[in-house]
Design a protein around this motif. Structure first.
Motif, PDB file in Angstrom:
ATOM      1  N   GLU A  19      69.387 -60.859  36.200  1.00 41.35           N
ATOM      2  CA  GLU A  19      70.553 -60.670  35.331  1.00 41.35           C
ATOM      3  C   GLU A  19      71.009 -61.989  34.718  1.00 41.35           C
ATOM      4  OE1 GLU A  19      75.163 -58.948  35.544  1.00 41.35           O
ATOM      5  OE2 GLU A  19      73.880 -58.911  37.324  1.00 41.35           O
ATOM      6  N   GLU A  20      71.123 -63.026  35.556  1.00 42.04           N
ATOM      7  CA  GLU A  20      71.547 -64.338  35.061  1.00 42.04           C
ATOM      8  C   GLU A  20      70.470 -64.960  34.174  1.00 42.04           C
ATOM      9  OE1 GLU A  20      74.495 -65.309  35.042  1.00 42.04           O
ATOM     10  OE2 GLU A  20      75.226 -66.061  36.958  1.00 42.04           O
ATOM     11  N   SER A  21      69.208 -64.715  34.510  1.00 43.10           N
ATOM     12  CA  SER A  21      68.106 -65.249  33.698  1.00 43.10           C
ATOM     13  C   SER A  21      68.130 -64.675  32.293  1.00 43.10           C
ATOM     14  CB  SER A  21      66.761 -64.934  34.361  1.00 43.10           C
ATOM     15  OG  SER A  21      66.620 -65.619  35.584  1.00 43.10           O
ATOM     16  N   LYS A  22      68.351 -63.358  32.202  1.00 41.92           N
ATOM     17  CA  LYS A  22      68.418 -62.702  30.895  1.00 41.92           C
ATOM     18  C   LYS A  22      69.596 -63.241  30.091  1.00 41.92           C
ATOM     19  CE  LYS A  22      68.537 -58.138  28.725  1.00 41.92           C
ATOM     20  NZ  LYS A  22      68.593 -56.668  28.974  1.00 41.92           N
ATOM     21  N   HIS A  23      70.736 -63.426  30.768  1.00 41.57           N
ATOM     22  CA  HIS A  23      71.922 -63.961  30.095  1.00 41.57           C
ATOM     23  C   HIS A  23      71.656 -65.385  29.600  1.00 41.57           C
ATOM     24  CE1 HIS A  23      76.157 -64.453  29.148  1.00 41.57           C
ATOM     25  NE2 HIS A  23      76.156 -65.586  29.815  1.00 41.57           N
ATOM     26  N   CYS A  24      70.988 -66.162  30.437  1.00 41.72           N
ATOM     27  CA  CYS A  24      70.682 -67.555  30.110  1.00 41.72           C
ATOM     28  C   CYS A  24      69.767 -67.662  28.893  1.00 41.72           C
ATOM     29  CB  CYS A  24      70.032 -68.225  31.317  1.00 41.72           C
ATOM     30  SG  CYS A  24      69.496 -69.929  31.043  1.00 41.72           S
ATOM     31  N   VAL A  25      68.702 -66.863  28.886  1.00 40.51           N
ATOM     32  CA  VAL A  25      67.676 -66.986  27.852  1.00 40.51           C
ATOM     33  C   VAL A  25      67.988 -66.170  26.596  1.00 40.51           C
ATOM     34  CG1 VAL A  25      65.226 -66.683  27.329  1.00 40.51           C
ATOM     35  CG2 VAL A  25      65.936 -67.476  29.602  1.00 40.51           C
ATOM     36  N   ARG A  26      68.386 -64.917  26.788  1.00 39.13           N
ATOM     37  CA  ARG A  26      68.584 -64.026  25.643  1.00 39.13           C
ATOM     38  C   ARG A  26      69.960 -64.204  24.992  1.00 39.13           C
ATOM     39  NH1 ARG A  26      65.357 -59.236  25.845  1.00 39.13           N
ATOM     40  NH2 ARG A  26      63.194 -59.967  25.642  1.00 39.13           N
ATOM     41  N   VAL A  27      71.008 -64.332  25.819  1.00 36.99           N
ATOM     42  CA  VAL A  27      72.368 -64.405  25.280  1.00 36.99           C
ATOM     43  C   VAL A  27      72.751 -65.835  24.896  1.00 36.99           C
ATOM     44  CG1 VAL A  27      74.809 -63.939  25.723  1.00 36.99           C
ATOM     45  CG2 VAL A  27      73.057 -62.383  26.619  1.00 36.99           C
ATOM     46  N   LEU A  28      72.557 -66.754  25.848  1.00 40.55           N
ATOM     47  CA  LEU A  28      72.948 -68.143  25.597  1.00 40.55           C
ATOM     48  C   LEU A  28      71.896 -68.916  24.797  1.00 40.55           C
ATOM     49  CD1 LEU A  28      74.477 -69.026  29.095  1.00 40.55           C
ATOM     50  CD2 LEU A  28      75.666 -68.285  27.026  1.00 40.55           C
ATOM     51  N   ARG A  29      70.692 -68.354  24.715  1.00 40.18           N
ATOM     52  CA  ARG A  29      69.594 -68.963  23.954  1.00 40.18           C
ATOM     53  C   ARG A  29      69.200 -70.341  24.498  1.00 40.18           C
ATOM     54  NH1 ARG A  29      67.395 -64.820  20.973  1.00 40.18           N
ATOM     55  NH2 ARG A  29      69.044 -63.658  19.895  1.00 40.18           N
ATOM     56  N   LEU A  30      69.294 -70.495  25.812  1.00 41.03           N
ATOM     57  CA  LEU A  30      68.907 -71.772  26.413  1.00 41.03           C
ATOM     58  C   LEU A  30      67.391 -71.834  26.559  1.00 41.03           C
ATOM     59  CD1 LEU A  30      71.679 -72.154  29.158  1.00 41.03           C
ATOM     60  CD2 LEU A  30      71.598 -73.138  26.854  1.00 41.03           C
ATOM     61  N   ALA A  54      62.263 -68.290  31.668  1.00 43.66           N
ATOM     62  CA  ALA A  54      61.713 -66.938  31.790  1.00 43.66           C
ATOM     63  C   ALA A  54      62.845 -65.926  31.934  1.00 43.66           C
ATOM     64  CB  ALA A  54      60.790 -66.858  32.997  1.00 43.66           C
ATOM     65  N   ILE A  55      62.744 -64.803  31.242  1.00 42.26           N
ATOM     66  CA  ILE A  55      63.804 -63.797  31.233  1.00 42.26           C
ATOM     67  C   ILE A  55      64.028 -63.185  32.616  1.00 42.26           C
ATOM     68  CG2 ILE A  55      64.443 -61.525  30.332  1.00 42.26           C
ATOM     69  CD1 ILE A  55      63.087 -62.267  27.739  1.00 42.26           C
ATOM     70  N   LYS A  56      62.964 -63.027  33.406  1.00 43.34           N
ATOM     71  CA  LYS A  56      63.104 -62.402  34.720  1.00 43.34           C
ATOM     72  C   LYS A  56      63.269 -63.419  35.848  1.00 43.34           C
ATOM     73  CE  LYS A  56      60.663 -58.141  33.567  1.00 43.34           C
ATOM     74  NZ  LYS A  56      59.558 -57.204  33.942  1.00 43.34           N
ATOM     75  N   GLY A  57      63.122 -64.700  35.547  1.00 40.10           N
ATOM     76  CA  GLY A  57      63.260 -65.715  36.589  1.00 40.10           C
ATOM     77  C   GLY A  57      63.302 -67.110  36.006  1.00 40.10           C
ATOM     78  N   CYS A  58      64.453 -67.478  35.482  1.00 41.31           N
ATOM     79  CA  CYS A  58      64.614 -68.791  34.851  1.00 41.31           C
ATOM     80  C   CYS A  58      64.684 -69.874  35.930  1.00 41.31           C
ATOM     81  CB  CYS A  58      65.884 -68.788  34.010  1.00 41.31           C
ATOM     82  SG  CYS A  58      66.143 -70.295  33.075  1.00 41.31           S
ATOM     83  N   LYS A  59      63.763 -70.839  35.870  1.00 45.04           N
ATOM     84  CA  LYS A  59      63.696 -71.869  36.899  1.00 45.04           C
ATOM     85  C   LYS A  59      64.453 -73.122  36.468  1.00 45.04           C
ATOM     86  CE  LYS A  59      59.319 -70.454  38.993  1.00 45.04           C
ATOM     87  NZ  LYS A  59      59.991 -69.980  40.226  1.00 45.04           N
ATOM     88  N   ILE A  60      65.178 -73.685  37.426  1.00 44.01           N
ATOM     89  CA  ILE A  60      66.004 -74.861  37.155  1.00 44.01           C
ATOM     90  C   ILE A  60      65.722 -75.939  38.186  1.00 44.01           C
ATOM     91  CG2 ILE A  60      68.377 -75.728  37.006  1.00 44.01           C
ATOM     92  CD1 ILE A  60      69.178 -72.825  36.237  1.00 44.01           C
ATOM     93  N   GLU A  61      65.443 -77.143  37.726  1.00 45.58           N
ATOM     94  CA  GLU A  61      65.241 -78.283  38.628  1.00 45.58           C
ATOM     95  C   GLU A  61      66.591 -78.973  38.838  1.00 45.58           C
ATOM     96  OE1 GLU A  61      62.950 -82.617  38.859  1.00 45.58           O
ATOM     97  OE2 GLU A  61      62.607 -81.257  37.161  1.00 45.58           O
ATOM     98  N   ILE A  62      66.981 -79.124  40.106  1.00 41.26           N
ATOM     99  CA  ILE A  62      68.253 -79.755  40.445  1.00 41.26           C
ATOM    100  C   ILE A  62      68.080 -81.272  40.383  1.00 41.26           C
ATOM    101  CG2 ILE A  62      70.094 -79.935  42.138  1.00 41.26           C
ATOM    102  CD1 ILE A  62      69.584 -77.107  40.966  1.00 41.26           C
ATOM    103  N   VAL A  63      68.923 -81.929  39.611  1.00 38.71           N
ATOM    104  CA  VAL A  63      68.796 -83.384  39.459  1.00 38.71           C
ATOM    105  C   VAL A  63      69.965 -84.140  40.093  1.00 38.71           C
ATOM    106  CG1 VAL A  63      67.403 -83.201  37.385  1.00 38.71           C
ATOM    107  CG2 VAL A  63      69.888 -83.308  37.173  1.00 38.71           C
TER     108      VAL A  63
END
Length: 234
Positions: A19-30, A54-63
């Protein structure tokens, strides 16, 4: 910077749920390489970079991680009788979360027009407000609690009961000591009964007024929240 609520975060790489991945990629266009912020709801604030959009699993590296981000030197607990129109109490929870509140309790009182609430819906409102206001702490939401049980079990900090009934009352700013934890009781649309006020006073709660105007339940909650924050200069 866009913020995501990630209560189960651990390690150096985090994958947003679908759900958050879809919002991140499709809605926020990140996209890959964009910076985002994550919070765990317990004070952890994380800076990260998207490595796979990725829409189903957006990966984020913690810095970078900050502990106890925005932690206040006091706690505010608002115990309030929910309104018949649940939209109004949701609005109050949203605004009090944005202003700053550590804990909420929904009270069941003698004059309550709403005896039950859907906690899952209220928690979503709170989390949304946390993200909107860029906070790292998610306020606690306690189950619906009977008034007498609450006042008998509540022993934390300075304790106040706001009401419009007859009797001696002090202004909140006259009795609250900045820097100390506070619990404030807010009644239903018909206010607390005289008997309930008496029980609360016997249990150590101080009767207060929030001003000369008669406020709606949800407005009183917001005024109390803002007043405590203002007196603590936050």
């Amino acid at each position: 910077m866009h913020l995501f609520y990630t209560p189960d975060i651990e390690g150096d790489v985090y994958t947003l749920n679908p759900e958050e991945s879809k919002h991140c990629v499709r809605v926020l266009r990140l996209e890959k390489g964009d910076e985002v912020a994550l919070v765990d709801g317990r004070g952890g604030y994380y800076s990260g970079i998207i490595t796979a959009a990725a829409i189903k699993g957006c990966k984020i590296e913690i810095v970078h991680k900050i502990e106890a981000y925005g932690k206040r030197s006091f706690r505010l607990h608002i115990a309030i009788a929910p309104t018949k129109n649940i939209d109004r109490i949701e609005w109050m929870l949203e605004k009090c979360t944005e202003i700053g509140t550590e804990e909420f309790t929904m009270l069941r009182t003698a004059r309550s027009e709403r005896k039950e609430v859907k906690a899952e819906r209220l928690e979503k409102v709170i989390v949304s407000a946390v993200k909107q206001s860029l906070k790292a702490y998610v306020p606690g939401l306690n189950p619906m609690t009977d008034f007498k049980h609450f006042i008998a079990s509540c022993k934390e900090g300075q304790r106040f009961i706001a009401h419009c009934n007859e009797g001696e009352k002090r202004r909140l700013d006259e009795v609250y000591i900045p820097g100390e934890d506070a619990v404030i009781l807010i009644g239903p649309e018909g206010d607390f009964s005289d008997e309930e006020v008496g029980w609360a006073v016997s249990a150590g709660f101080v009767p207060i007024t929030l001003g000369n105007s008669r406020l709606r339940t949800e407005t009183a909650g917001i005024v109390a929240c803002h007043s405590i924050g203002f007196m603590n200069k936050v």
